[in-house]
Enzyme design. Sequence first.
Site, PDB file in Angstrom:
ATOM      1  N   ALA A 193       7.425   0.708  -1.209  1.00 24.97           N
ATOM      2  CA  ALA A 193       8.072   0.746  -2.619  1.00 24.97           C
ATOM      3  C   ALA A 193       6.875   1.353  -3.459  1.00 24.97           C
ATOM      4  O   ALA A 193       5.472   1.284  -3.348  1.00 24.97           O
ATOM      5  CB  ALA A 193       8.340  -0.711  -3.222  1.00 24.97           C
ATOM      6  N   ILE A 194       7.101   2.079  -4.522  1.00 23.30           N
ATOM      7  CA  ILE A 194       6.311   2.542  -5.625  1.00 23.30           C
ATOM      8  C   ILE A 194       6.394   1.570  -6.897  1.00 23.30           C
ATOM      9  O   ILE A 194       7.281   1.706  -7.293  1.00 23.30           O
ATOM     10  CB  ILE A 194       6.622   4.112  -6.193  1.00 23.30           C
ATOM     11  CG1 ILE A 194       6.805   5.009  -4.961  1.00 23.30           C
ATOM     12  CG2 ILE A 194       5.445   4.482  -7.354  1.00 23.30           C
ATOM     13  CD1 ILE A 194       6.944   6.345  -5.077  1.00 23.30           C
ATOM     14  N   ILE A 195       5.029   1.195  -7.109  1.00 18.26           N
ATOM     15  CA  ILE A 195       4.882  -0.042  -8.068  1.00 18.26           C
ATOM     16  C   ILE A 195       4.995   0.783  -9.433  1.00 18.26           C
ATOM     17  O   ILE A 195       4.126   1.660  -9.532  1.00 18.26           O
ATOM     18  CB  ILE A 195       3.878  -1.007  -7.720  1.00 18.26           C
ATOM     19  CG1 ILE A 195       4.200  -1.954  -6.625  1.00 18.26           C
ATOM     20  CG2 ILE A 195       4.030  -1.890  -8.906  1.00 18.26           C
ATOM     21  CD1 ILE A 195       3.037  -2.546  -6.027  1.00 18.26           C
TER      22      ILE A 195
ATOM     23  N   GLU B 230       0.764  -1.231   0.071  1.00 16.78           N
ATOM     24  CA  GLU B 230       0.128  -0.030   0.069  1.00 16.78           C
ATOM     25  C   GLU B 230       0.793   1.214  -0.056  1.00 16.78           C
ATOM     26  O   GLU B 230       0.533   2.165   0.737  1.00 16.78           O
ATOM     27  CB  GLU B 230      -1.124  -0.147   0.989  1.00 16.78           C
ATOM     28  CG  GLU B 230      -1.933  -1.313   1.163  1.00 16.78           C
ATOM     29  CD  GLU B 230      -3.164  -1.163   2.022  1.00 16.78           C
ATOM     30  OE1 GLU B 230      -3.509  -0.229   2.491  1.00 16.78           O
ATOM     31  OE2 GLU B 230      -3.424  -2.199   2.528  1.00 16.78           O
ATOM     32  N   GLY B 231       1.982   1.394  -0.748  1.00 16.06           N
ATOM     33  CA  GLY B 231       2.652   2.515  -0.754  1.00 16.06           C
ATOM     34  C   GLY B 231       3.682   2.711   0.232  1.00 16.06           C
ATOM     35  O   GLY B 231       4.402   3.652   0.274  1.00 16.06           O
TER      36      GLY B 231
ATOM     37  N   TYR C 274     -18.649 -10.598   3.014  1.00 18.92           N
ATOM     38  CA  TYR C 274     -18.575  -8.869   2.465  1.00 18.92           C
ATOM     39  C   TYR C 274     -19.833  -8.427   3.234  1.00 18.92           C
ATOM     40  O   TYR C 274     -21.025  -8.905   2.789  1.00 18.92           O
ATOM     41  CB  TYR C 274     -18.657  -9.056   1.089  1.00 18.92           C
ATOM     42  CG  TYR C 274     -18.572  -7.731   0.326  1.00 18.92           C
ATOM     43  CD1 TYR C 274     -17.349  -7.190   0.095  1.00 18.92           C
ATOM     44  CD2 TYR C 274     -19.780  -6.587   0.370  1.00 18.92           C
ATOM     45  CE1 TYR C 274     -17.304  -6.024  -0.618  1.00 18.92           C
ATOM     46  CE2 TYR C 274     -19.597  -5.418   0.087  1.00 18.92           C
ATOM     47  CZ  TYR C 274     -18.255  -5.127  -0.493  1.00 18.92           C
ATOM     48  OH  TYR C 274     -18.067  -3.621  -1.000  1.00 18.92           O
TER      49      TYR C 274
HETATM   50  C1  LIG Z   1     -17.424   0.885  -5.567  1.00 23.25           C
HETATM   51  C2  LIG Z   1     -16.158   0.272  -5.311  1.00 23.25           C
HETATM   52  C3  LIG Z   1     -16.132  -0.835  -5.428  1.00 23.25           C
HETATM   53  C4  LIG Z   1     -14.841  -1.802  -5.020  1.00 23.25           C
HETATM   54  N1  LIG Z   1     -14.509  -3.229  -5.391  1.00 23.25           N
HETATM   55  C5  LIG Z   1     -13.436  -3.522  -5.080  1.00 23.25           C
HETATM   56  C6  LIG Z   1     -13.365  -5.004  -5.426  1.00 23.25           C
HETATM   57  O1  LIG Z   1     -14.412  -5.647  -5.959  1.00 23.25           O
HETATM   58  N2  LIG Z   1     -12.129  -5.621  -5.202  1.00 23.25           N
HETATM   59  C7  LIG Z   1     -11.142  -4.972  -4.794  1.00 23.25           C
HETATM   60  O2  LIG Z   1     -10.081  -5.586  -4.454  1.00 23.25           O
HETATM   61  N3  LIG Z   1     -11.209  -3.763  -4.199  1.00 23.25           N
HETATM   62  C8  LIG Z   1     -12.252  -3.010  -4.362  1.00 23.25           C
HETATM   63  N4  LIG Z   1     -12.590  -1.958  -4.259  1.00 23.25           N
HETATM   64  C9  LIG Z   1     -11.221  -0.908  -3.393  1.00 23.25           C
HETATM   65  C10 LIG Z   1     -10.522  -0.317  -4.534  1.00 23.25           C
HETATM   66  O3  LIG Z   1     -11.156   0.072  -5.757  1.00 23.25           O
HETATM   67  C11 LIG Z   1      -9.202  -1.189  -4.709  1.00 23.25           C
HETATM   68  O4  LIG Z   1      -8.478  -1.286  -3.385  1.00 23.25           O
HETATM   69  C12 LIG Z   1      -8.300  -0.864  -5.812  1.00 23.25           C
HETATM   70  O5  LIG Z   1      -7.399  -1.724  -5.762  1.00 23.25           O
HETATM   71  C13 LIG Z   1      -7.457   0.467  -5.273  1.00 23.25           C
HETATM   72  O6  LIG Z   1      -6.950   1.024  -6.487  1.00 23.25           O
HETATM   73  P1  LIG Z   1      -6.706   2.682  -6.905  1.00 23.25           P
HETATM   74  O7  LIG Z   1      -5.596   2.544  -8.125  1.00 23.25           O
HETATM   75  O8  LIG Z   1      -7.596   3.459  -6.898  1.00 23.25           O
HETATM   76  O9  LIG Z   1      -5.542   2.873  -5.726  1.00 23.25           O
HETATM   77  P2  LIG Z   1      -5.756   4.288  -4.669  1.00 23.25           P
HETATM   78  O10 LIG Z   1      -6.990   4.165  -4.247  1.00 23.25           O
HETATM   79  O11 LIG Z   1      -5.026   5.452  -5.593  1.00 23.25           O
HETATM   80  O12 LIG Z   1      -4.481   3.676  -3.801  1.00 23.25           O
HETATM   81  C14 LIG Z   1      -4.802   2.647  -2.812  1.00 23.25           C
HETATM   82  C15 LIG Z   1      -3.332   2.302  -2.154  1.00 23.25           C
HETATM   83  O13 LIG Z   1      -2.502   1.940  -3.109  1.00 23.25           O
HETATM   84  C16 LIG Z   1      -1.417   2.688  -2.993  1.00 23.25           C
HETATM   85  N5  LIG Z   1      -0.855   2.530  -4.427  1.00 23.25           N
HETATM   86  C17 LIG Z   1      -1.808   2.890  -5.515  1.00 23.25           C
HETATM   87  N6  LIG Z   1      -0.847   2.816  -6.722  1.00 23.25           N
HETATM   88  C18 LIG Z   1       0.412   2.547  -6.097  1.00 23.25           C
HETATM   89  C19 LIG Z   1       1.680   2.193  -6.766  1.00 23.25           C
HETATM   90  N7  LIG Z   1       1.638   2.216  -8.347  1.00 23.25           N
HETATM   91  N8  LIG Z   1       2.487   1.876  -6.063  1.00 23.25           N
HETATM   92  C20 LIG Z   1       2.539   1.742  -4.714  1.00 23.25           C
HETATM   93  N9  LIG Z   1       1.287   1.982  -4.120  1.00 23.25           N
HETATM   94  C21 LIG Z   1       0.424   2.372  -4.798  1.00 23.25           C
HETATM   95  C22 LIG Z   1      -1.797   3.996  -2.533  1.00 23.25           C
HETATM   96  O14 LIG Z   1      -0.668   4.733  -1.919  1.00 23.25           O
HETATM   97  C23 LIG Z   1      -2.802   3.616  -1.590  1.00 23.25           C
HETATM   98  O15 LIG Z   1      -2.318   3.240  -0.230  1.00 23.25           O
HETATM   99  C24 LIG Z   1     -13.569  -1.079  -4.416  1.00 23.25           C
HETATM  100  C25 LIG Z   1     -13.885   0.399  -4.371  1.00 23.25           C
HETATM  101  C26 LIG Z   1     -14.999   1.077  -4.621  1.00 23.25           C
HETATM  102  C27 LIG Z   1     -15.327   2.454  -4.408  1.00 23.25           C
END
Ligand SMILES: Cc1cc2nc3c(=O)[nH]c(=O)nc-3n(C[C@H](O)[C@H](O)[C@H](O)COP(=O)(O)OP(=O)(O)OC[C@H]3O[C@@H](n4cnc5c(N)ncnc54)[C@H](O)[C@@H]3O)c2cc1C
Length: 486
Positions: free
Chosen positions: A213-215, A209-210, A389
Amino acid sequence: MEDSYLVAALSELVGPEHVIVGREERIGYAHDRLPYANFRAREGALVGTLPGIVLRPATVDEVAAVVRKAAATDTPIIPYGSGSGVLGGIIPLGEEMMIDMRRMNRILHIDRENNLVTVEAGMNGEAFEDALNAEGYTSGHLPQSLTISTVGGWAACRGGGQESSRYGKIENIVVGLKAVMPDGRVLEVRPLPKRASGPSVLDVIVGSEGTLAIITELTMRIWKLPAAEEIIVLALPTRTSALSLAKTIMQAGLHPRIVRLYDEKETATRTEGIETYRDRPVMANIVVCGEASIVAAEAEIVRSFARELGAVETETRPFDEWREKRYLSITKQWLDRGYYNDTIEVTVNWSEAASLYDTIAARIAAEVSPDVHFSAHWSHVYPEGVCQYMTLRLPPMDQADALPMHEKLWEIATGETLAHGGSIAHHHGSGLFRGPWMDEEHGVGMDLLRKIKESIDPQNLFNPGKLGFPPRPGAVDPYRDRAANV
Ligand SMILES: Cc1cc2nc3c(=O)[nH]c(=O)nc-3n(C[C@H](O)[C@H](O)[C@H](O)COP(=O)(O)OP(=O)(O)OC[C@H]3O[C@@H](n4cnc5c(N)ncnc54)[C@H](O)[C@@H]3O)c2cc1C
């Protein structure tokens, strides 16, 4: 960010047009989909701070250069995917610098010999899956948030898609990566089938979760789109019979792409007008797929298991309607109407599943209010257990009353999960909001994670205060004035 020399230096690294300093734009980066933050926002309150600055790098070299500059100037960083996370993972606590990954949005290579795809971490999930589908493949990772999340965010949060029972969660799908470490070096894990050369470095990063490392790049398994599928929609007499069906299917070694079980409340809203559900109030949707002959065989086995548990097969309309809207969220509708809607996904072994549901439901009714909506479905199933869930919803009321009740709902759901030997998170991650439970979740393992964090990020530069790790000095308390509600 007040240091104009630093802003100028960062602009040189990524190009001035990819540096965001305007207040209005930074407000857009200050929150994700954490429901608690959305509740507070109704009253104009911000849980954290604005990011000090937002950068939009385009290459791994630019990310590494930015990180080296951040380390030299002791500037903390938060990687940003699309802000679809629901645990506050990107919420700044001390005006951190944000790295928006979305310019890194290309598929770099589809390897048809080894069934692998290499993709930049900022690629949008829907664009990624569409591009794979056009080549006849799927990644098998289809979260409900597909359209609003990035592939890097999936891996960072250890996410799970709607077809996880067949394809696995993201940790089963990612086989290699590139990531920038807090000292600016680039870590590379080559995409190989299996290793026995020590603990998995990949698994240290996937789910971090960041904070570690930054993926910047991921190599993931891909699968040919299935040739055939069969949809089986069943009405079952009880929740326990539905859970037994899923357990039996997974323990028999079948590979359904979808297994969705709904409790009585969620079944009722999806089966209006279908008589069979009156005396069999629990619905199961099972979809098997693959080569036609395997599909036929698996479907027959599923139907025979179902008959033994007293299930009756019904029309497929409830499943078709779900599939039609599979990437839409209903949460916003409730929030817009003043409700306090939240979801909590946990895992537990089969032996504890029925009791976990019953205990949480009973405690919420007795200790919070019988008016709280509590319902659940089970859509990620494994041979050893299941993800529960849960949807929890308070009716419109003053925040001063609602926030302590919301806190109590989380305490009950999470506390009972731990008491039942379960894990506090199946796929949403830990972020900010689950930090307080991370010690109980991992025990001695949390010390191990802390030591890893301290040794590779001694300045606490990467996403401080998340995943149960400490914030930096001077960080805001996201729960400040919670009782007073401002
Ligand atoms: C309506 C809804 C439905 C959802 N359904 C699901 C589902 O079915 N399954 C599921 O798993 N999740 C679900 N989620 C949660 C969410 O979408 C996921 O956790 C998703 O993986 C986050 O992706 P993001 O790119 O928006 O990350 P962000 O919200 O931007 O970041 C999430 C975390 O990851 C870190 N991060 C982001 N990109 C990187 C990178 N490149 N390197 C390192 N760290 C990074 C950030 O720092 C932060 O800590 C849902 C959310 C919503 C709002």
